[in-house]
Design a protein around this motif. Structure first.
Motif, mmCIF file in Angstrom:
data_model
loop_
_atom_site.group_PDB
_atom_site.id
_atom_site.type_symbol
_atom_site.label_atom_id
_atom_site.label_comp_id
_atom_site.label_asym_id
_atom_site.label_seq_id
_atom_site.Cartn_x
_atom_site.Cartn_y
_atom_site.Cartn_z
ATOM 1 N N HIS A 23 0.272 -0.996 -0.349
ATOM 2 C CA HIS A 23 0.072 0.202 0.349
ATOM 3 C C HIS A 23 0.688 0.932 -0.334
ATOM 4 O O HIS A 23 0.816 2.343 -0.283
ATOM 5 C CB HIS A 23 -0.891 0.076 1.308
ATOM 6 N N HIS A 55 3.075 7.474 5.846
ATOM 7 C CA HIS A 55 1.488 8.005 5.809
ATOM 8 C C HIS A 55 0.981 7.383 7.234
ATOM 9 O O HIS A 55 0.659 7.405 7.575
ATOM 10 C CB HIS A 55 0.633 8.484 4.530
ATOM 11 N N ASP A 56 0.898 5.766 6.933
ATOM 12 C CA ASP A 56 0.424 4.790 7.467
ATOM 13 C C ASP A 56 1.132 3.720 8.650
ATOM 14 O O ASP A 56 1.088 2.718 8.972
ATOM 15 C CB ASP A 56 0.053 3.813 7.003
ATOM 16 N N ASP A 124 -3.166 9.084 -1.700
ATOM 17 C CA ASP A 124 -4.047 7.964 -0.567
ATOM 18 C C ASP A 124 -5.288 6.815 -1.362
ATOM 19 O O ASP A 124 -6.003 6.225 -1.136
ATOM 20 C CB ASP A 124 -3.342 7.738 0.818
ATOM 21 N N ASN A 128 -7.099 3.352 -2.587
ATOM 22 C CA ASN A 128 -7.586 3.788 -1.996
ATOM 23 C C ASN A 128 -8.865 3.567 -2.777
ATOM 24 O O ASN A 128 -10.487 2.466 -2.324
ATOM 25 C CB ASN A 128 -8.403 3.966 -0.906
HETATM 26 FE FE LIG Z 1 -3.172 5.089 3.318
#
Ligand SMILES: [Fe+2]
Length: 168
Positions: A23, A55-56, A124, A128
């Motif tokens: 991801h 970011h995650d 993102d 997604n």
């Molecule tokens: Fe993400």
């Protein structure tokens, strides 16, 4: 640019969690595409790319501490981890602050109004959207969904050309 180094750190941190690694890499790819498409000069590619990679990064901590991968917990747990990773490289303190701010809000659009934030947020969502909304069987026309979700015009056009067949 410490892109490759940060990718290595991110992979190390996520360990055998291939899904998160994949991801982060996909979001980074879209971030680079948006940077190339963007016409203005009010962006810093380094900030956007580093934010995309990390970011995650708070997701494991969020799951561990709160038993939930929910966005609000990731936003709390992500920045300190990102900061620790980023400070091990020769990256300007102000940039690190900005990246951590972006990571700390990446599920909450509206607070940070910079284009750096918008392009990361949109990258993102480029990953997604197909996963979270079935692209088929939309109750609402997909173009409307796209115009509502994405913050930047470049991402809106890219999303339409990627996800709406009649568009390309
Ligand atoms: Fe993400």
């Amino acid at each position: 640019m410490f892109k490759e180094e940060l990718i290595k750190e991110m992979k190390n941190y996520f360990g055998d969690d291939q899904r998160r690694i994949e991801h982060a890499l996909q979001v980074t790819n879209y971030a680079e595409r948006l940077i190339k498409l963007y016409q203005g000069d009010d962006i810093n590619p380094e900030v956007i790319i580093y934010s995309a990679i990390l970011h995650d990064i708070g997701i494991h901590q969020a799951e561990k501490k709160y038993n939930s991968p929910a966005g609000k917990y990731q936003e709390i747990e992500g920045p300190p981890i990102a900061k620790e990773i980023l400070t091990s490289f020769d990256i300007n303190k102000e940039l690190i602050e900005e990246i951590c701010q972006i990571i700390g809000h990446h599920h909450s659009p509206g607070t940070i109004k910079t284009t750096n934030f918008k392009l990361l947020y949109d990258a993102d969502w480029l990953v997604n959207l197909p996963e979270e909304y079935g692209l088929e069987n939309q109750k609402k026309p997909l173009a409307e969904v796209i115009d509502k979700i994405y913050l930047s015009d470049v991402a809106k056009s890219l999303a339409k050309s990627l996800f709406i067949k009649s568009f390309s």
